[in-house]
Design an enzyme around this catalytic site. Structure first.
Site, mmCIF file in Angstrom:
data_model
loop_
_atom_site.group_PDB
_atom_site.id
_atom_site.type_symbol
_atom_site.label_atom_id
_atom_site.label_comp_id
_atom_site.label_asym_id
_atom_site.label_seq_id
_atom_site.Cartn_x
_atom_site.Cartn_y
_atom_site.Cartn_z
ATOM 1 N N CYS A 125 -4.436 -1.824 -4.050
ATOM 2 C CA CYS A 125 -4.100 -0.421 -4.315
ATOM 3 C C CYS A 125 -4.283 -0.036 -5.780
ATOM 4 C CB CYS A 125 -2.703 -0.062 -3.816
ATOM 5 S SG CYS A 125 -1.354 -1.030 -4.509
ATOM 6 N N HIS A 181 -3.508 3.838 0.010
ATOM 7 C CA HIS A 181 -3.211 3.032 1.204
ATOM 8 C C HIS A 181 -3.706 3.722 2.479
ATOM 9 C CE1 HIS A 181 -0.384 1.677 -1.903
ATOM 10 N NE2 HIS A 181 -0.417 0.504 -1.298
ATOM 11 N N ASP A 213 -2.601 8.626 -2.541
ATOM 12 C CA ASP A 213 -2.173 7.258 -2.263
ATOM 13 C C ASP A 213 -3.365 6.487 -1.689
ATOM 14 O OD1 ASP A 213 -1.147 4.974 -0.981
ATOM 15 O OD2 ASP A 213 0.746 5.949 -0.495
#
Length: 234
Positions: A55, A187, A185
């Site tokens: 990440c 993810h 984000d």
């Protein structure tokens, strides 16, 4: 800055994120966001399955894309790959810690590739608790950064170890609890090789990996480092 350039192509079907962003929660007068556009790097976007460790690298690549796309005469035609970032860190730190590993990339580590590839300095702010980010001072700090520099931010911590980019802030004039940050984000993962940038952008919004989030996003039990990259030649 590094003299050699990154040549070749960017990964296919990366979502492009630019204004207009997801619907602002209120009056646009309180809106402060990145300038220009960037590419959304996410888990697996270049064929490398980096779930569980990548990440920070993906957030770095997203920030790198902003620098490349803003530069009038970009030195690079693509962003650095995970192995290229790992090799650079090992070289600078004088160790063999990163190359080929699933070692996380911390918010503090991105100062090295951003300087090496773009000559961009990074300012940092440390928060002992996410509750220190649920303040008027913090949202005003974000607003000032986006107005002055217009670059995306990166943050991460210890309890909340998930790296994330911040692309904007919406400041409510009276009620702090209504202030929001624009989260990107990394993810997001898809196994579909035919997924387009547009379909992945829809997936990101449905899964809220691109979304306006309350300041409660920042957990009181976690510390945070926030990186404020500053463009020099954009």
């Amino acid at each position: 800055a590094m003299s050699s350039s990154l040549t070749g192509d960017v990964p296919r079907n990366l979502p492009i994120i630019a204004s207009p962003f997801p619907a602002v929660p209120g009056d646009r007068a309180g809106l402060h966001t990145i300038r220009g556009s960037l590419l959304y790097y996410h888990y697996g976007c270049d064929g490398l399955d980096d779930r569980g460790f990548g990440c920070g690298y993906r957030t770095l690549q997203t920030i790198c894309s902003w620098f490349r796309l803003q530069q009038k005469e970009p030195r690079h035609s693509r962003e650095p790959t995970l192995p290229e970032v790992q090799a650079l860190l090992d070289q600078v730190y004088g160790c063999a810690k990163y190359k080929g590993s699933r070692e996380w990339l911390s918010t503090l580590d991105i100062v090295i590739p951003l300087d090496a590839f773009y000559g961009a300095p990074v300012r940092y702010q440390y928060f002992a608790s996410g509750s220190e980010m649920q303040t008027r001072e913090f949202v005003q700090r974000l607003a000032a950064h986006f107005e002055q520099h217009g670059s995306p931010l990166m943050c991460g911590g210890n309890v909340d170890a998930a790296s994330k980019a911040l692309l904007g802030v919406w400041v409510h004039p009276d009620d702090l609890q209504q202030c929001k940050v624009l989260l990107l984000d990394p993810h997001l993962f898809t196994d579909d090789p035919h997924a387009t940038g547009e379909s992945k952008l829809q997936q990101a919004q449905s899964q809220a990996t691109l979304a306006w989030r309350d300041l409660t996003l920042f957990l009181p039990e976690s510390f945070y480092n926030v990186a404020f990259p500053e463009p020099r030649n954009c």
